[in-house]
Design a protein around this motif. Sequence first.
Motif, PDB file in Angstrom:
ATOM      1  N   ALA A  25       0.840  -1.207   0.000  1.00  0.00           N
ATOM      2  CA  ALA A  25       0.000   0.000   0.000  1.00  0.00           C
ATOM      3  C   ALA A  25       0.871   1.251   0.000  1.00  0.00           C
TER       4      ALA A  25
ATOM      5  N   PHE B 159      -6.409  -1.823  -1.537  1.00  0.00           N
ATOM      6  CA  PHE B 159      -5.820  -0.761  -0.730  1.00  0.00           C
ATOM      7  C   PHE B 159      -6.864   0.209  -0.176  1.00  0.00           C
TER       8      PHE B 159
ATOM      9  N   VAL C 235      -0.605   6.412   7.407  1.00  0.00           N
ATOM     10  CA  VAL C 235      -1.809   6.030   8.139  1.00  0.00           C
ATOM     11  C   VAL C 235      -2.716   7.253   8.197  1.00  0.00           C
TER      12      VAL C 235
ATOM     13  N   ARG D 102      -6.848   1.414   3.431  1.00  0.00           N
ATOM     14  CA  ARG D 102      -5.844   2.405   3.833  1.00  0.00           C
ATOM     15  C   ARG D 102      -6.488   3.787   3.952  1.00  0.00           C
TER      16      ARG D 102
END
Length: 208
Positions: free
Chosen positions: A54, A88, A137, A91
């Motif tokens: 990712a 992904f 993050v 994420r």
Amino acid sequence: MRKWTLILSLTAVILSFCSCGNRKNAADYDGMIDSLRRAEAAKELLKPVENDPAVAFIDSLGIMSVPMKYSLTFVEYLPQMTKVPAVFNSRFDYESNIELYAVKLPSYKNYHVMLLAEKVDSTTTTLYLCTMNQEYVMVDRLCIYEQKIENRDGRLGVMRQEYYVTSQYEVTLVRCFRGEDDEEESETVACRYVINKEGNFEEVILEL
């Protein structure tokens, strides 16, 4: 390598104690060695994951410059933006069945900044500004563009939120509304946000 060095050192200490008539038995020392092994294994688990796919995907994205402002062409065609592989989506705090597009923006202080587009349906797109920490993050997300049907005071119409983003990420949002019987749309709400030191979008007083 460090793990085995520590274990060998501990073993040497154990043998030294045994030769001096220490009262601990072999089972006690086996338990000490097992504890050391568990501690080393726990350290390995706490290490950040390397080669995160990712992160590799996000790093591969192009960078779009700021300042930027609302454009009908942009929200319709999403130039410079790349489709996010469904695997992904988590994420960005989305389920895998949502169609997303993303592009990086210049970083701000200690945070990565992303422009994220959610395809609500084949003709409707919502845009978000996202802040992410150094490990990519998600920290916070702010909706900067959307268009939807609203009922205001018994009048059905279209609400559109437009945006202007400066190079310092001062984000001005303007909401416009046009009732089904109105000849022109009217500006209804204007607000401004900045990115605070925690990486969150914080509303500030809009100076007129």
